[in-house]
Scaffold this motif. Structure first.
Motif, short mmCIF file in Angstrom:
data_model
loop_
_atom_site.label_atom_id
_atom_site.label_comp_id
_atom_site.label_asym_id
_atom_site.label_seq_id
_atom_site.Cartn_x
_atom_site.Cartn_y
_atom_site.Cartn_z
N GLY A 147 -36.14 -15.61 1.88
CA GLY A 147 -36.76 -14.26 1.67
C GLY A 147 -36.26 -13.29 2.57
N VAL A 148 -36.20 -13.81 3.92
CA VAL A 148 -35.85 -12.77 5.06
C VAL A 148 -34.15 -12.54 4.56
N SER A 149 -33.28 -13.62 4.44
CA SER A 149 -32.04 -13.25 3.93
C SER A 149 -31.79 -12.39 2.75
N CYS A 150 -32.59 -12.51 1.72
CA CYS A 150 -32.57 -11.95 0.63
C CYS A 150 -32.78 -10.19 0.92
N GLY A 151 -33.78 -10.14 1.86
CA GLY A 151 -34.06 -8.64 2.31
C GLY A 151 -32.98 -8.09 3.13
N GLN A 152 -32.33 -8.83 4.12
CA GLN A 152 -31.22 -8.39 4.75
C GLN A 152 -30.16 -8.15 3.80
N ALA A 153 -29.89 -8.93 2.65
CA ALA A 153 -28.69 -8.91 1.89
C ALA A 153 -28.99 -7.51 1.00
N LEU A 154 -30.17 -7.01 0.62
CA LEU A 154 -30.43 -6.16 -0.25
C LEU A 154 -30.48 -4.77 0.58
N GLY A 155 -31.14 -4.86 1.76
CA GLY A 155 -31.39 -3.63 2.56
C GLY A 155 -30.30 -3.07 3.24
N VAL A 156 -29.27 -3.83 3.96
CA VAL A 156 -28.21 -3.31 4.76
C VAL A 156 -27.22 -2.79 3.71
N PRO A 157 -26.89 -3.30 2.69
CA PRO A 157 -25.72 -2.84 1.88
C PRO A 157 -26.40 -1.43 0.98
N LEU A 158 -27.54 -1.58 0.59
CA LEU A 158 -28.32 -0.46 0.09
C LEU A 158 -28.20 0.89 1.04
N ALA A 159 -28.62 0.60 2.35
CA ALA A 159 -28.55 1.66 3.44
C ALA A 159 -27.04 1.98 3.66
N GLY A 160 -25.99 1.25 3.62
CA GLY A 160 -24.81 1.65 3.78
C GLY A 160 -24.13 2.41 2.57
N PHE A 161 -24.69 2.05 1.29
CA PHE A 161 -24.41 2.78 0.18
C PHE A 161 -24.67 4.14 -0.14
N VAL A 162 -25.86 4.13 0.22
CA VAL A 162 -26.64 5.73 0.36
C VAL A 162 -26.10 6.47 1.55
N ALA A 163 -25.95 5.83 2.55
CA ALA A 163 -25.36 6.72 3.80
C ALA A 163 -23.57 6.96 3.52
N GLY A 164 -23.04 6.23 2.81
CA GLY A 164 -21.65 6.42 2.57
C GLY A 164 -21.19 7.09 1.39
N ALA A 165 -22.40 7.54 0.53
CA ALA A 165 -22.29 7.95 -0.81
C ALA A 165 -21.26 9.34 -0.82
N GLY A 166 -21.45 10.28 0.14
CA GLY A 166 -20.85 11.48 0.03
C GLY A 166 -19.65 11.80 0.79
N GLU A 167 -19.11 12.62 1.14
CA GLU A 167 -18.00 13.03 1.83
C GLU A 167 -18.15 12.68 3.30
N GLU A 168 -19.54 13.09 3.65
CA GLU A 168 -19.80 12.85 4.83
C GLU A 168 -21.11 11.97 5.14
N PRO A 169 -21.36 11.32 6.00
CA PRO A 169 -22.14 10.21 6.20
C PRO A 169 -23.56 10.69 5.91
N GLN A 170 -24.45 10.33 5.06
CA GLN A 170 -25.92 10.79 4.73
C GLN A 170 -26.94 9.73 5.44
N VAL A 171 -26.80 9.68 6.61
CA VAL A 171 -27.58 8.70 7.27
C VAL A 171 -29.11 9.17 7.29
N GLN A 172 -29.51 10.27 7.41
CA GLN A 172 -31.07 10.47 7.42
C GLN A 172 -31.46 10.52 5.77
N VAL A 173 -30.71 10.93 4.83
CA VAL A 173 -31.03 10.70 3.34
C VAL A 173 -31.31 9.14 3.01
N ALA A 174 -30.35 8.11 3.82
CA ALA A 174 -30.55 6.79 3.58
C ALA A 174 -31.82 6.37 4.28
N LEU A 175 -32.22 6.74 5.51
CA LEU A 175 -33.55 6.48 5.97
C LEU A 175 -34.64 6.84 5.13
N TRP A 176 -34.53 7.98 4.60
CA TRP A 176 -35.82 8.31 3.56
C TRP A 176 -35.89 7.18 2.48
#
Length: 408
Positions: A147-176
């Motif tokens: 369960g710990v590893s699954c959370g890491q496997a879901l949380g880290v790439p989701l954070a990266g996908f949202v943060a890197g979805a635009g032309e500029e990094p959207q780190v605060q959006v990903a935090l929300w």
């Protein structure tokens, strides 16, 4: 194991235990996704390698001080209230990190998030030896850490996908987004709360059966088990905090770095799926020592050739090794302590982990000021090598092939 285990088998146990695994997935997705994003937000706000080490250390500072008292409360039968408080301290700091506009606020949010993590982790881990017989501990701890590893496997790439979805990094959006995900822990916590309530133990009764931390640490085998856990968790933190910096130096973007961290996590899931078979097939001490050594070698090689596919292979090796180390050390320390002190000894193990997360990132921060950033991986790999040596020379733990019938 005590004979008054609350519903240690059957459909009732399956229900709350599945809810516990789901809860673990959600909170770990939040913890790990937010921590990676905080590293990137720190860089956005002008922080460098030294500040990254400070941010990593603040996550573990308060938990280091609070771990053992939390374990005592859980041993007295208050796991559910502790976990509820931890749930609140997952959601609120996530929102604070999303709103943070300067590094001091990020540090505060990170520190509070660390408290949420220690509260949910101590209570969740302690429910296993409190609820299931000895023969099931390896499997149940393995399931929890999946369960710990699954959370890491879901949380880290989701954070990266949202943060890197635009032309500029959207780190605060990903935090929300990660703050919103953390709210999903509430309904799952309601499922965990269906576990039959244990008897609450009075302070005087607990005092008569509890052992002091020095006494628990004095049990043969306890120090090597805790050191192996400390070195592994510090290595995971070093990877999480400094791989973005290495990636940035060599042209790897947010999405590629988070993909590498996800590869490491997926490898941990695979090793935990097979931990039962591996611990039955191989002598416990040899398997744990080899896992620490393999993880250490992988870390040392990270700065040698920082190309994506080479790093991906190293993440596979390190992830598989780390996936074995943590649940094996949980089982090891649980079996060394008597039932009245199992949450306490698990909390001592976690306190050791937090100590490593405070001291080693702070040391890494100092090293990064005077040496190349890759040197922090060399330092962490050397610690894992030392952990391998102390494990192999510790004497036979009370688990493994010679006790396979009892612990299968």
């Amino acid at each position: 194991m005590s004979s008054d285990l609350p519903d240690s088998g059957g459909a009732g146990a399956r229900g709350w235990f599945l809810a516990l695994i789901g809860f673990t997935v959600v909170v770990q997705a939040a913890f790990n996704g937010i921590r990676v994003l905080i590293s990137y937000r720190t860089l956005e706000l002008g922080g460098g390698a030294a500040v990254l080490g400070l941010v990593a250390a603040t996550f573990s500072l308060m938990p280091l001080l609070a771990a053992i008292p939390i374990g005592r409360w859980v041993d007295r039968g208050y796991a559910a209230p502790v976990m509820w408080v931890g749930t609140g301290l997952t959601i609120m700091p996530a929102a604070l990190a999303a709103a943070a506009e300067n590094i001091p606020v990020l540090l505060l949010a990170n520190m509070a998030l660390g408290m949420g993590q220690i509260l949910t982790t101590v209570s969740g881990q302690a429910l296993i030896p409190q609820s299931f017989p000895t023969a099931e501990l390896n499997r149940r701890f393995g399931s929890l850490t999946i369960g710990v590893s699954c959370g890491q496997a879901l949380g880290v790439p989701l954070a990266g996908f949202v943060a890197g979805a635009g032309e500029e990094p959207q780190v605060q959006v990903a935090l929300w987004v990660m703050a919103a995900i953390s709210v999903l822990a509430v309904p799952l916590m309601l499922g965990v709360a269906t576990r039959p309530a244990p008897r609450h133990i009075s302070r005087s009764e607990a005092k008569s059966t509890s052992q002091s931390p020095p006494a628990l640490l004095g049990i043969k085998g306890m120090k090597p088990a805790i050191f192996a856990s400390m070195a592994t968790l510090a290595a995971v933190d070093i990877m999480t905090a400094y791989l973005p910096l290495v990636g940035q130096s060599y042209g790897l973007g947010v999405q590629l770095v988070t993909l590498l961290l996800t590869v490491r996590t997926l490898a941990s899931i695979v090793s935990r799926l097979f931990i039962g078979q591996l611990t039955r097939r191989f002598e416990f001490r040899a398997l744990l020592g080899l896992a620490s050594l393999a993880g250490g070698v992988a870390l040392v090689l990270i700065p040698v050739l920082p190309r994506f596919w080479f790093l991906a292979i190293l993440m596979l090796i390190a992830g598989f090794a780390f996936g074995l180390t943590q649940p094996m050390t949980m089982t090891w320390v649980s079996m060394l302590a008597d039932p009245a002190n199992r949450a306490a000894v698990l909390s001592i193990r976690l306190a050791g982990n937090r100590l490593s997360q405070v001291v080693i990132p702070a040391l890494a921060s100092a090293v990064a000021v005077v040496a190349p950033a890759g040197s922090v991986f060399l330092m962490s790999g050397a610690l894992l090598g030392m952990a391998s040596l102390t494990t192999l020379t510790s004497g036979r733990p009370p688990i493994g092939r010679s006790k396979r019938k009892r612990l299968e």
